[in-house]
Every structure is written in structure tokens, then in C-alpha cells.
Scaffold this motif. Structure first.
Motif, PDB file in Angstrom:
ATOM      1  N   HIS A   4      -1.731   3.472  -4.044  1.00 22.41           N
ATOM      2  CA  HIS A   4      -2.015   2.526  -5.118  1.00 22.41           C
ATOM      3  C   HIS A   4      -1.683   3.176  -6.447  1.00 22.41           C
ATOM      4  CE1 HIS A   4      -3.961  -0.355  -2.496  1.00 22.41           C
ATOM      5  NE2 HIS A   4      -4.478   0.681  -1.867  1.00 22.41           N
ATOM      6  N   ARG A   5      -1.105   2.392  -7.327  1.00 26.37           N
ATOM      7  CA  ARG A   5      -0.802   2.887  -8.662  1.00 26.37           C
ATOM      8  C   ARG A   5      -1.002   1.743  -9.647  1.00 26.37           C
ATOM      9  NH1 ARG A   5       5.696   3.635  -8.107  1.00 26.37           N
ATOM     10  NH2 ARG A   5       6.114   1.533  -7.450  1.00 26.37           N
ATOM     11  N   TRP A  10       4.091   0.367 -12.023  1.00 25.05           N
ATOM     12  CA  TRP A  10       4.976  -0.393 -11.132  1.00 25.05           C
ATOM     13  C   TRP A  10       5.951  -1.220 -11.956  1.00 25.05           C
ATOM     14  CZ3 TRP A  10       6.153  -5.484 -10.505  1.00 25.05           C
ATOM     15  CH2 TRP A  10       6.799  -5.847  -9.330  1.00 25.05           C
ATOM     16  N   ARG A  11       5.434  -1.897 -12.989  1.00 24.99           N
ATOM     17  CA  ARG A  11       6.271  -2.755 -13.828  1.00 24.99           C
ATOM     18  C   ARG A  11       7.313  -1.942 -14.580  1.00 24.99           C
ATOM     19  NH1 ARG A  11       6.985  -8.244 -15.484  1.00 24.99           N
ATOM     20  NH2 ARG A  11       8.846  -8.004 -16.752  1.00 24.99           N
ATOM     21  N   ASP A  15      11.280  -2.594 -14.272  1.00 27.17           N
ATOM     22  CA  ASP A  15      12.118  -2.846 -15.449  1.00 27.17           C
ATOM     23  C   ASP A  15      13.251  -1.830 -15.558  1.00 27.17           C
ATOM     24  OD1 ASP A  15      10.572  -5.043 -16.184  1.00 27.17           O
ATOM     25  OD2 ASP A  15       9.414  -3.948 -17.678  1.00 27.17           O
ATOM     26  N   GLU A  16      12.957  -0.574 -15.237  1.00 27.50           N
ATOM     27  CA  GLU A  16      13.972   0.475 -15.326  1.00 27.50           C
ATOM     28  C   GLU A  16      15.080   0.275 -14.286  1.00 27.50           C
ATOM     29  OE1 GLU A  16      15.615   4.059 -16.995  1.00 27.50           O
ATOM     30  OE2 GLU A  16      14.384   2.419 -17.710  1.00 27.50           O
ATOM     31  N   VAL A  17      14.713  -0.114 -13.082  1.00 28.49           N
ATOM     32  CA  VAL A  17      15.723  -0.373 -12.045  1.00 28.49           C
ATOM     33  C   VAL A  17      16.632  -1.516 -12.483  1.00 28.49           C
ATOM     34  CG1 VAL A  17      16.081  -1.205  -9.677  1.00 28.49           C
ATOM     35  CG2 VAL A  17      14.333   0.523 -10.143  1.00 28.49           C
ATOM     36  N   LYS A  45      11.627  -0.324  -2.127  1.00 27.18           N
ATOM     37  CA  LYS A  45      10.528   0.629  -2.255  1.00 27.18           C
ATOM     38  C   LYS A  45       9.384   0.026  -3.089  1.00 27.18           C
ATOM     39  CE  LYS A  45       9.568   5.145  -4.215  1.00 27.18           C
ATOM     40  NZ  LYS A  45      10.093   6.148  -5.111  1.00 27.18           N
ATOM     41  N   LEU A  46       9.731  -0.841  -4.032  1.00 29.97           N
ATOM     42  CA  LEU A  46       8.728  -1.509  -4.855  1.00 29.97           C
ATOM     43  C   LEU A  46       8.071  -2.687  -4.138  1.00 29.97           C
ATOM     44  CD1 LEU A  46      10.533  -1.490  -8.319  1.00 29.97           C
ATOM     45  CD2 LEU A  46       8.511  -0.173  -7.661  1.00 29.97           C
ATOM     46  N   GLY A  47       8.588  -3.029  -2.954  1.00 35.10           N
ATOM     47  CA  GLY A  47       7.950  -4.074  -2.155  1.00 35.10           C
ATOM     48  C   GLY A  47       8.711  -5.376  -2.049  1.00 35.10           C
ATOM     49  N   PHE A  48       9.918  -5.447  -2.576  1.00 34.84           N
ATOM     50  CA  PHE A  48      10.710  -6.663  -2.514  1.00 34.84           C
ATOM     51  C   PHE A  48      11.581  -6.680  -1.259  1.00 34.84           C
ATOM     52  CE2 PHE A  48      10.009  -6.044  -7.073  1.00 34.84           C
ATOM     53  CZ  PHE A  48       9.487  -7.278  -7.418  1.00 34.84           C
TER      54      PHE A  48
END
Length: 64
Positions: A4-5, A10-11, A15-17, A45-48
Motif C-alpha cells: 500500500h502506498r 501512485w498518481r 502522471d510521469e508515465v 504495474k500500477l494496476g491497469f
């Protein structure tokens, strides 16, 4: 194990990607650009899902 973070972290990564991938579309020689494959891997990796990532990485149309 799920880590968890904070949502802000996460945002910022999301945004950077997107920023670095779109930078590569407008300037293919930019040193910090991301390839499509690398951007998709980071988005997963971010969950998409791959489909969601492709839609989110797509450049915005004028007027959107």
C-alpha cells in the motif's frame, strides 16, 4: 503481497508515465521518453489492464 502506498505517490507515478510516453510521441529523441512497451509495463504495474493503459496513454484530442 500487496503493498500500500499513498494515492498521491501512485498518481505522481501515473502522471510521469503518461508524460514520458507522450513526450516520446512528440520528440522521439528525447532522453527521458518511454517506449510503448515500457509504458504499458509500468501501467500494468500500477494496476491497469493493457486495454485501459492503451486508452489512457493515447494523446488527447483537441477539445477533450
Amino acid at each position: 503481497m500487496i503493498t500500500h502506498r499513498p494515492i498521491e505517490e501512485w498518481r505522481a507515478e501515473f502522471d510521469e508515465v503518461v508524460r514520458r510516453y507522450r513526450l516520446g510521441l512528440s520528440d522521439p529523441h528525447a532522453p527521458e521518453r518511454l517506449s510503448r512497451e515500457k509504458a504499458l509495463a509500468l501501467m500494468r504495474k500500477l494496476g491497469f489492464t493493457t486495454g485501459e493503459a492503451l486508452r489512457l496513454l493515447r494523446p488527447k484530442e483537441r477539445g477533450e
